[in-house]
Design a protein around this motif. Sequence first.
Motif, PDB file in Angstrom:
ATOM      1  N   PHE A  15       0.839  -1.200   0.000  1.00 35.52           N
ATOM      2  CA  PHE A  15       0.000   0.000   0.000  1.00 35.52           C
ATOM      3  C   PHE A  15       0.876   1.253   0.000  1.00 35.52           C
ATOM      4  O   PHE A  15       0.582   2.225  -0.696  1.00 35.52           O
ATOM      5  CB  PHE A  15      -0.960  -0.020   1.185  1.00 35.52           C
ATOM      6  N   ALA A  16       1.969   1.223   0.760  1.00 34.78           N
ATOM      7  CA  ALA A  16       2.894   2.358   0.785  1.00 34.78           C
ATOM      8  C   ALA A  16       3.486   2.611  -0.594  1.00 34.78           C
ATOM      9  O   ALA A  16       3.591   3.765  -1.033  1.00 34.78           O
ATOM     10  CB  ALA A  16       4.009   2.099   1.802  1.00 34.78           C
ATOM     11  N   THR A  17       3.874   1.559  -1.281  1.00 37.98           N
ATOM     12  CA  THR A  17       4.442   1.716  -2.614  1.00 37.98           C
ATOM     13  C   THR A  17       3.404   2.274  -3.581  1.00 37.98           C
ATOM     14  O   THR A  17       3.726   3.115  -4.438  1.00 37.98           O
ATOM     15  CB  THR A  17       5.003   0.375  -3.118  1.00 37.98           C
ATOM     16  N   SER A  18       2.162   1.864  -3.433  1.00 34.60           N
ATOM     17  CA  SER A  18       1.084   2.419  -4.253  1.00 34.60           C
ATOM     18  C   SER A  18       0.909   3.914  -3.980  1.00 34.60           C
ATOM     19  O   SER A  18       0.726   4.709  -4.907  1.00 34.60           O
ATOM     20  CB  SER A  18      -0.230   1.694  -3.973  1.00 34.60           C
ATOM     21  N   MET A  19       0.978   4.290  -2.718  1.00 31.32           N
ATOM     22  CA  MET A  19       0.869   5.708  -2.359  1.00 31.32           C
ATOM     23  C   MET A  19       2.062   6.504  -2.888  1.00 31.32           C
ATOM     24  O   MET A  19       1.915   7.649  -3.309  1.00 31.32           O
ATOM     25  CB  MET A  19       0.785   5.887  -0.834  1.00 31.32           C
ATOM     26  N   LEU A  20       3.235   5.881  -2.860  1.00 29.72           N
ATOM     27  CA  LEU A  20       4.427   6.543  -3.387  1.00 29.72           C
ATOM     28  C   LEU A  20       4.257   6.823  -4.880  1.00 29.72           C
ATOM     29  O   LEU A  20       4.587   7.913  -5.361  1.00 29.72           O
ATOM     30  CB  LEU A  20       5.655   5.683  -3.137  1.00 29.72           C
ATOM     31  N   ASN A  21       3.710   5.872  -5.604  1.00 30.01           N
ATOM     32  CA  ASN A  21       3.436   6.080  -7.032  1.00 30.01           C
ATOM     33  C   ASN A  21       2.401   7.185  -7.209  1.00 30.01           C
ATOM     34  O   ASN A  21       2.562   8.048  -8.065  1.00 30.01           O
ATOM     35  CB  ASN A  21       2.956   4.778  -7.671  1.00 30.01           C
ATOM     36  N   ALA A  22       1.367   7.159  -6.384  1.00 28.20           N
ATOM     37  CA  ALA A  22       0.310   8.171  -6.485  1.00 28.20           C
ATOM     38  C   ALA A  22       0.810   9.563  -6.105  1.00 28.20           C
ATOM     39  O   ALA A  22       0.226  10.566  -6.536  1.00 28.20           O
ATOM     40  CB  ALA A  22      -0.871   7.782  -5.595  1.00 28.20           C
ATOM     41  N   SER A  23       1.890   9.644  -5.336  1.00 27.83           N
ATOM     42  CA  SER A  23       2.428  10.952  -4.941  1.00 27.83           C
ATOM     43  C   SER A  23       3.085  11.693  -6.103  1.00 27.83           C
ATOM     44  O   SER A  23       3.361  12.885  -5.999  1.00 27.83           O
ATOM     45  CB  SER A  23       3.435  10.800  -3.796  1.00 27.83           C
ATOM     46  N   GLN A  24       3.346  10.982  -7.192  1.00 32.97           N
ATOM     47  CA  GLN A  24       3.957  11.560  -8.399  1.00 32.97           C
ATOM     48  C   GLN A  24       5.225  12.337  -8.047  1.00 32.97           C
ATOM     49  O   GLN A  24       5.336  13.531  -8.293  1.00 32.97           O
ATOM     50  CB  GLN A  24       2.959  12.425  -9.145  1.00 32.97           C
ATOM     51  N   PHE A  26       6.434  12.950  -5.040  1.00 35.58           N
ATOM     52  CA  PHE A  26       6.159  13.802  -3.875  1.00 35.58           C
ATOM     53  C   PHE A  26       5.562  15.151  -4.256  1.00 35.58           C
ATOM     54  O   PHE A  26       5.534  16.072  -3.462  1.00 35.58           O
ATOM     55  CB  PHE A  26       7.403  13.990  -2.993  1.00 35.58           C
ATOM     56  N   SER A  27       5.053  15.275  -5.483  1.00 38.31           N
ATOM     57  CA  SER A  27       4.384  16.513  -5.866  1.00 38.31           C
ATOM     58  C   SER A  27       2.966  16.569  -5.299  1.00 38.31           C
ATOM     59  O   SER A  27       2.333  17.630  -5.323  1.00 38.31           O
ATOM     60  CB  SER A  27       4.347  16.666  -7.391  1.00 38.31           C
ATOM     61  N   ARG A  28       2.480  15.457  -4.808  1.00 41.47           N
ATOM     62  CA  ARG A  28       1.193  15.392  -4.109  1.00 41.47           C
ATOM     63  C   ARG A  28       1.511  14.970  -2.676  1.00 41.47           C
ATOM     64  O   ARG A  28       1.548  13.782  -2.363  1.00 41.47           O
ATOM     65  CB  ARG A  28       0.270  14.409  -4.815  1.00 41.47           C
ATOM     66  N   PRO A  29       1.759  15.943  -1.792  1.00 38.81           N
ATOM     67  CA  PRO A  29       2.320  15.669  -0.466  1.00 38.81           C
ATOM     68  C   PRO A  29       1.512  14.708   0.403  1.00 38.81           C
ATOM     69  O   PRO A  29       2.102  13.930   1.149  1.00 38.81           O
ATOM     70  CB  PRO A  29       2.395  17.046   0.191  1.00 38.81           C
ATOM     71  N   LEU A  30       0.207  14.745   0.316  1.00 37.71           N
ATOM     72  CA  LEU A  30      -0.598  13.862   1.163  1.00 37.71           C
ATOM     73  C   LEU A  30      -0.284  12.396   0.872  1.00 37.71           C
ATOM     74  O   LEU A  30      -0.126  11.584   1.793  1.00 37.71           O
ATOM     75  CB  LEU A  30      -2.090  14.145   0.955  1.00 37.71           C
ATOM     76  N   TYR A  31      -0.153  12.057  -0.383  1.00 35.85           N
ATOM     77  CA  TYR A  31       0.197  10.688  -0.756  1.00 35.85           C
ATOM     78  C   TYR A  31       1.620  10.341  -0.320  1.00 35.85           C
ATOM     79  O   TYR A  31       1.899   9.226   0.108  1.00 35.85           O
ATOM     80  CB  TYR A  31       0.046  10.478  -2.269  1.00 35.85           C
ATOM     81  N   PHE A  77      -4.514  -1.294 -11.601  1.00 44.18           N
ATOM     82  CA  PHE A  77      -4.965   0.047 -11.232  1.00 44.18           C
ATOM     83  C   PHE A  77      -4.214   1.175 -11.930  1.00 44.18           C
ATOM     84  O   PHE A  77      -4.788   2.225 -12.196  1.00 44.18           O
ATOM     85  CB  PHE A  77      -4.882   0.237  -9.712  1.00 44.18           C
ATOM     86  N   PHE A  78      -2.928   0.984 -12.192  1.00 45.50           N
ATOM     87  CA  PHE A  78      -2.136   2.038 -12.818  1.00 45.50           C
ATOM     88  C   PHE A  78      -1.938   1.797 -14.314  1.00 45.50           C
ATOM     89  O   PHE A  78      -1.212   2.536 -14.969  1.00 45.50           O
ATOM     90  CB  PHE A  78      -0.793   2.195 -12.111  1.00 45.50           C
ATOM     91  N   LYS A  79      -2.557   0.737 -14.831  1.00 46.65           N
ATOM     92  CA  LYS A  79      -2.528   0.411 -16.274  1.00 46.65           C
ATOM     93  C   LYS A  79      -1.105   0.254 -16.816  1.00 46.65           C
ATOM     94  O   LYS A  79      -0.812   0.601 -17.950  1.00 46.65           O
ATOM     95  CB  LYS A  79      -3.294   1.458 -17.081  1.00 46.65           C
TER      96      LYS A  79
END
Length: 109
Positions: A15-24, A26-31, A77-79
């Motif tokens: 889940f952490a790795t998924s959030m890291l990918n979603a953070s783009q 770290f440009s999306r700090p919450l993720y 999920f990330f295609k």
Amino acid sequence: MIWFLLMISIATEVFATSMLNASQGFSRPLYGVAALALYAVSLGVLAKVMTGLPVGIVYAVWSGLGIVLISAIGWFFFKQKLDLPAFVGLAMIIGGVLVINLFSHSSVH
């Protein structure tokens, strides 16, 4: 109980790795913050698991299943594309984890 904790550690790491990918990046700090917090939880639980199982077995299962699960999440999920060699490699990782758990006397069941 120790194997259940290992599964918790794997799940939080994936889940952490998924959030890291979603953070783009770290440009999306919450993720990004969520990823760091989940990694901390994962490693804390992993450290507890290592008090009851050999480090080589723990790390083989943790990293192997983590790779397979995050690859599946990336695909669904990330295609992200996976080709035949990728699927063969992932199957080999699953086989290795199964061999360790079913046939090795190095781990305590």
